[in-house]
Design an enzyme around this catalytic site. Sequence first.
Site, mmCIF file in Angstrom:
data_model
loop_
_atom_site.group_PDB
_atom_site.id
_atom_site.type_symbol
_atom_site.label_atom_id
_atom_site.label_comp_id
_atom_site.label_asym_id
_atom_site.label_seq_id
_atom_site.Cartn_x
_atom_site.Cartn_y
_atom_site.Cartn_z
ATOM 1 N N HIS A 185 19.821 19.749 75.413
ATOM 2 C CA HIS A 185 19.753 21.062 74.622
ATOM 3 C C HIS A 185 20.366 20.980 73.453
ATOM 4 O O HIS A 185 21.545 20.242 73.202
ATOM 5 C CB HIS A 185 20.332 21.968 75.590
ATOM 6 N N GLU A 231 20.746 26.441 76.831
ATOM 7 C CA GLU A 231 21.418 25.782 78.262
ATOM 8 C C GLU A 231 22.697 26.326 78.379
ATOM 9 O O GLU A 231 23.053 26.676 79.409
ATOM 10 C CB GLU A 231 21.568 24.177 78.177
ATOM 11 N N GLU A 258 23.315 15.158 79.639
ATOM 12 C CA GLU A 258 24.024 16.203 79.346
ATOM 13 C C GLU A 258 25.712 15.633 79.010
ATOM 14 O O GLU A 258 25.615 14.437 78.653
ATOM 15 C CB GLU A 258 24.373 16.934 80.830
#
Length: 817
Positions: A185, A231, A258
Amino acid sequence: MESDSTVRRLKPFGTQHYAAQDTDGVPDRCGNNGYRGDPERKPEVRLYLLREAVAASLVSVFILVLWGLVHLSLQQLVIGKPSGEFNALRAREHLEQITSVGPRPVGSQENEVLTVGYLLEQINNIKAETAEGPHQLTVDVQRPSGTFSIDFLGGFTSFYDRVTNIAVKLEPKGGTQHLMLANCHFDTVANSPGASDDAVSCAVMLEVLHSLANHSSPLTHGVIFLFNGAEENILQASHGFITQHPWAKQVRAFINLEAAGVGGKEVVFQTGPENPWLVQAYVHAAKHPFASVVGQEVFQSGIIPSDTDFRIYRDFGNIPGIDLAFIENGFIYHTKYDTANRILTDSIQRAGGRYVRQLAYATGVAVLSWFVTLLSVLIVALVITLLGRSMFWYTHFYTSICLYGAAATGKMVLVHTLAKNLYYGGVRLVELGDLYFDVSLLLWCCSLVWLTHHGLCSAYVPMLMVAFPLTTKLLLAKEFKHKGASVKYSVLYLLGLALPYIHFMFLIWVVFEIFTPIMGRSGTEIPPEVVLATLVTLATIFLSSFFLHFIYLVRSTKWILAGLGSVFLVMLLLVSCGVFFPYSGSMDSPRPKRVFIQHTTRTFHNLKGQVESQDSGLWINSFDFTGIQHITPHIPEVNDSVRTRCREDRPFCGYPWFLPVKFLSKKNWYLPAPEVSPSSPVEFRLVSREETSWGTVKMVFNVKGPSHMSLYLMPHRGSSLSTWSFGDGTPQFDLSGEYFIFYSHGLNAPTWTFWFEIQVLFHQHPLGPEGMISVAISSHYFFGEDQRTAQLEEILHRFPPWSFPSSWVSTYHMYRY
């Protein structure tokens, strides 16, 4: 003759004694094994007892060496050289370009236009460069709208409108049936450049896309590279892709990239559900695989207040996947310090009978020592809290080891020393050492059985802590039987424990690396001293398990206790005097205090729609336990005289909570300030209200406002929500009588329309608010001209350099119906 299988019995020999004296008064190096009785009668065996200094030195060196090896292994990064495959330098250029636009909250030009434009430019360049190759590359910009409910932060409902996804499908020419999804993201929270979370992952994905597209041989299956633009708004864009995009039906597995920290080695902390082939593929592909099933079970337990797109793909897409994240240096996660220069290029490249009774008694002593130790350390933590010195370790982590670790170790040594001298006064010390080894083995066996019974994969940890020590003890049984606790035995024993202990110390490192920074953003209600003191004590208990028997094999522990006591008292004195300040503004290693400041105007309407009251102010939230005690000396007017109180008759206490975390941060402050007047104020309108034939009241609303808004619904006593337009239509996640709906939108979004039905079960309570429901809407201006006011700018300049004040403008409107 006693065989190895004979049940061992503890043999009393009168009063305990540590070292036999020769005629010159010099201690015999072997000792008499605790025997002092009939001078004409010799003990059965003359065995070595360890000198106190030797035992302390061996254990200390063992722990320090293994801890050093843990940190050495964490520096093991793949040193990448530019090649025809993955080029980390090119990926770094992408990272610097993405972060150069600054914070990228959803709905901002930086997120929806500038970053999207850059990503599309790079993707189209790759497409043109590889057009003659064996692959075809398809790009689709998706702007989904939708709604879902999630049991995160106590549970709430999310609604999104025209958020952005850039989906890139790379497949062999001619197409493919099966696709792998890679997700990153590019949006950020307000006021953070978001280099690690998650621009670096998008940079990595761009370079992986370039590398795969340039392969001369076609891929067997296709890959979707999803550059996710929402996100941080609690996983909205991933939900839009997996539930609405036509390519989603072909996805068979996914990889989510992430961050919960900045740089270091990426760790696999979630996999599944099931499908072990994914983990096997990762192990074969990664040069230095780095994963922890313990981390997965801790993360999925809900202890850590965070979540990732992994949940969305797993729960709404029903597909298996792998969750990878950077976890080091979580102190600067979601702050202004999360910049590209903090991420190493190497990190980017890396991507029976009496004995049973004695065993039971000894186990009771061990368990008792745990409780006494934990209670003692928690008392110390309480004292530190009452002295106002909470989080002294936030910048100086090892001070917590010196204080709480010394207290825990000293208390355990003291309890077992007292047991040895008072309870086991007539028992041979070598047999006590053997007994307490068996106690440790028994306790680890119990944890192994319990974890296995509950189907937890973490059972492998106690398995290691049973298998290696038991094998080591069996191999050294003859040495111990004939010579006792000699230096040779002790060194070989420690070497046998090295492998399970180094792995266990790695797990301990992961726990502290994650939870220590979390204490800086876990709100005002969770006492961090209790949490960290408990973690240090548990680490001490676990690490000491197979060292317990050394306490019974040394001649004395007085110098060990004196040393630990001295370290504890000196550290307690230093902490009490305020020598260790919790925060740091050092650019090399920042440990900022997080403060949220909203310049807000609140308007409250009565049942007739008239303005009942209105006020404006700077609403200040501290997201750690110390509150504003360190801020007040710099900004005197921010003190406890302006601390707020929760109005239970108003939705979410009458304040503009961006997320439903009021239970985490009950202490906040409200400093009067002029009214805010954003250029695009929220427009909230009741469109219709009708009574249905099934006995409910249906209310339809229109809302027009900024890209981030929060809706709060609070049915009054005697009323309840029966259905609404969100999620599956069933109101979910009632937070003490309130409902929270999180809303965001991208560019050019239409008016938000929603409805709900409310049922009146009995007449209004005389002490409650009038009407059947209170509805409130808060608007949040995270970017652009509306984000700042003169009052915000003035107070921001007064915050000390070791703080990170994240600020924006908001409004709060409440209506009664």
